[in-house]
Design an enzyme around this catalytic site. Structure first.
Site, PDB file in Angstrom:
ATOM      1  CG  HIS A  64      -9.998  -2.677   2.906  1.00 36.53           C
ATOM      2  ND1 HIS A  64      -9.486  -1.468   2.516  1.00 36.53           N
ATOM      3  CD2 HIS A  64     -11.253  -2.427   3.364  1.00 36.53           C
ATOM      4  CE1 HIS A  64     -10.371  -0.510   2.742  1.00 36.53           C
ATOM      5  NE2 HIS A  64     -11.457  -1.072   3.253  1.00 36.53           N
ATOM      6  CB  CYS A 118      -7.479  -0.278   0.164  1.00 39.67           C
ATOM      7  SG  CYS A 118      -6.526   0.975   1.035  1.00 39.67           S
ATOM      8  CG  HIS A 138      -2.432   1.687   4.626  1.00 42.97           C
ATOM      9  ND1 HIS A 138      -3.202   2.297   5.576  1.00 42.97           N
ATOM     10  CD2 HIS A 138      -3.180   1.624   3.513  1.00 42.97           C
ATOM     11  CE1 HIS A 138      -4.379   2.595   5.043  1.00 42.97           C
ATOM     12  NE2 HIS A 138      -4.392   2.195   3.806  1.00 42.97           N
ATOM     13  CE  LYS A 197      -6.033  -2.194   3.438  1.00 45.65           C
ATOM     14  NZ  LYS A 197      -5.607  -0.828   3.072  1.00 45.65           N
ATOM     15  CG  ASP A 236      -2.194  -0.709   1.058  1.00 44.31           C
ATOM     16  OD1 ASP A 236      -3.038  -0.212   0.297  1.00 44.31           O
ATOM     17  OD2 ASP A 236      -2.364  -1.782   1.650  1.00 44.31           O
ATOM     18  CG  ASP A 237      -0.884   4.257   1.111  1.00 41.36           C
ATOM     19  OD1 ASP A 237      -1.669   4.251   0.149  1.00 41.36           O
ATOM     20  OD2 ASP A 237      -1.253   4.305   2.294  1.00 41.36           O
TER      21      ASP A 237
END
Length: 230
Positions: A129, A69, A227, A127, A29-30
């Protein structure tokens, strides 16, 4: 933005010759294009592991991913654009707290396909999600034999709690534990940084796995770092 990388990896286990490969799929992420040090180290961050994957593997220089996400994850896990009929997701929206959104149950995930047709031993770390209103929407309901991590969009790295974003439910402030081993909440790991817990979970998968050409390994590693909140 979210960046994703998938690699067929020779990890701590080795597949017998001429057998299906072990697969490790990373979701990060990110992490932006310029955040990888091999691309010029514009940010001052050093990413030797990612640099090695780029150097020794195949770099997809024109690959596109979803900007947030849930759509990124559903696209990877089911091989479909999230705006396709039945997906219930758009490319600009994540699954909100309390939502019943999910990946369609009549469309298999990569874990389900590898398990059912490739006889893979499938495991998830980190994660999710991608749906959590029912157990069948969570990792162990979507083809994974095990999962260690969290279901929502973000949690605190130390106390494992998720807070409803400010303004989502005006006047209501809700915070709760979101840290799971399969379908059991885990409350005795607070105070330990998640980075080390993810490493330990991945090591546990590898330690418990016996290399065999009849059941290769698939590890979906959706690391929380980097994240929010850092």
């Amino acid at each position: 933005a979210a960046a994703a990388a998938a690699a067929a990896a020779a990890t701590a286990v080795t597949a017998p010759r001429n057998s299906p490969p072990h697969i490790v799929m990373f979701v990060i992420d990110d992490v932006g294009w310029a955040d990888v040090s091999a691309r010029g180290n514009y940010t001052g961050m050093h990413t030797p592991a990612l640099d090695a994957l780029m150097r020794d593997g195949v770099e997809l220089r024109s690959m596109r991913v979803q900007p947030v996400c849930s759509p990124t994850r559903t696209a990877l896990l089911q091989g479909r654009y999230p705006f396709r009929k039945g997906q219930g997701l758009q490319h600009y929206s994540t699954i909100k707290p309390g939502s019943a959104a999910k990946m369609p149950l009549d469309q298999p995930t990569i874990a389900e396909l590898l398990r059912d047709y490739g006889h893979y031993s499938t495991h998830a770390v980190g994660k999710w999600h991608a749906g959590y209103a029912k157990w069948e929407y969570t990792p162990t309901g979507r083809g994974f034999l095990s999962h260690k991590g969290y279901f929502q969009g973000q949690i605190d790295y130390f106390n494992k709690t998720f807070s409803i974003p400010h303004g989502f439910l005006p006047g209501i402030n809700i915070t709760g534990l979101d840290w799971w081993h399969n379908r059991q909440s885990v409350s005795d790991e607070r105070g330990r940084h998640n980075k080390y817990l993810y490493d330990a979970a991945a090591d546990a998968v590898l330690d418990a796995y016996t290399p065999t050409d009849k059941s290769p390994l698939f590890l979906y590693y959706a690391h929380q770092i980097a994240h929010f909140p850092i």
